[in-house]
Design an enzyme around this catalytic site. Sequence first.
Site, PDB file in Angstrom:
ATOM      1  CD  GLN A 115      -3.175  -0.645   0.328  1.00  0.00           C
ATOM      2  OE1 GLN A 115      -3.073   0.649  -0.415  1.00  0.00           O
ATOM      3  NE2 GLN A 115      -4.059  -1.438  -0.087  1.00  0.00           N
ATOM      4  CB  SER A 116       4.316   2.051  -1.354  1.00  0.00           C
ATOM      5  OG  SER A 116       5.321   3.081  -1.720  1.00  0.00           O
ATOM      6  CB  ALA A 117       1.472   7.004  -0.184  1.00  0.00           C
ATOM      7  CB  ALA A 119       4.878   2.300  -4.869  1.00  0.00           C
TER       8      ALA A 119
END
Length: 405
Positions: A115-117, A119
């Site tokens: 859930q990387s913001a 990326a």
Amino acid sequence: MRPAPVLAAGGRTLGNILSATEWMLPSPATQVHTISVLPSHAPSPAPQFAFSNLTTALRSSGGKGDEQGTPRFDVLRDDLLHPLANGNKARKLDALLPLLRRLGATDVITCGGCQSAHAAAVAVHCAEWGIRPHLLLRGEQLDVPTGYNLISLMFGNVTYASRSVYAHRDEMLYEHARKVAGNSGTVLWANDIVRDNLAVDEETVLENDSRRVVIIKEGAGTVQALLGVMRLVEYLSNLSSFHNDEEVRIVVDAGTGTTAVGLALGAVCLGLNWRVTAVMLADTLERYQEQEKSLISDFKGLCHEDFHDLVGTDGLVHWVDRFSPRRFGKVLSGEITSCRQVAQQTGILLDPVYTLAAWEQAVDLCCGDGRGAKVAMIHTGGTLGLFGLAQRYPLHFGATANEQA
């Protein structure tokens, strides 16, 4: 009286450097909302404070919370910079993406959690700028993609990496970049491009089909990322609400720590009496201090001799622990309720992993040691991460939990 911008060697200022930089964002502007902190009249164990958004609510509330002496702080609404990819993630790409396109990058590789913001922001903004984004996400594909994972899947080319592989990030990134580049392509690290200024003839890039792949490390902790954050500092320093305040306390949550260092460097180079407090979330004090030294050293290399005598090697950022320390990513009981309270009372959406930590620090400063100084919190975005948290902690988001709050 506001200090004058500090002159670097040869009379150059940070403003000169920023004005010569090409930017991704059309403007450095951000909305500033003023929050008043009121005592809560709800019975214990309800939250200790209540909040009011003076910027948006005063028009209809008749001045509630605007009494003289009421503690207050500003929230810099960088969460409104872009509908999908905002906050400090956009700021850190502000100077970097135009540089990559100018140098002929065809593809960008980066990595992050599922859930990387970061990326997701790389995927969205690269797609907007005509660069192919490739994302290596830690863990397994979700049964139901949501939040930043869904954004990454829609805008980027996603590959999932096991935790054992992800533990060796640099090797993982480089190996994947070589596959994307193919036999005739080239692979570069973003830091090396910035440092060596590896120019490329755009016509040559168009004529041959070889790929030029650039690797951005997790969190975009590069020196060029600092410039986007420093551009924000320059913008704020020209606002009348900041112009008249000699002492300013800036509060930000710290993942990689890059944003905090950029804020502190901007304040020093512009001659501002600002203190940056960064709430450590993902690492130890020693690691954050090492990152600070490394970024400052890289910044001096980027600017050659311009700021060598003006900027020390460390100690610009005031690093603090979160009030309730925990393993990174863990959400404690009551924190979703706190985010819901802030959303309902101010119209500002926080997430319990990042921005709630900065909010708590800002409240503490404006009610305690920071009284008398202007306190301003940077909203670093990341609110789409709530979609992923709702999958992990469904009971905290149900209607029953809302009624209990």
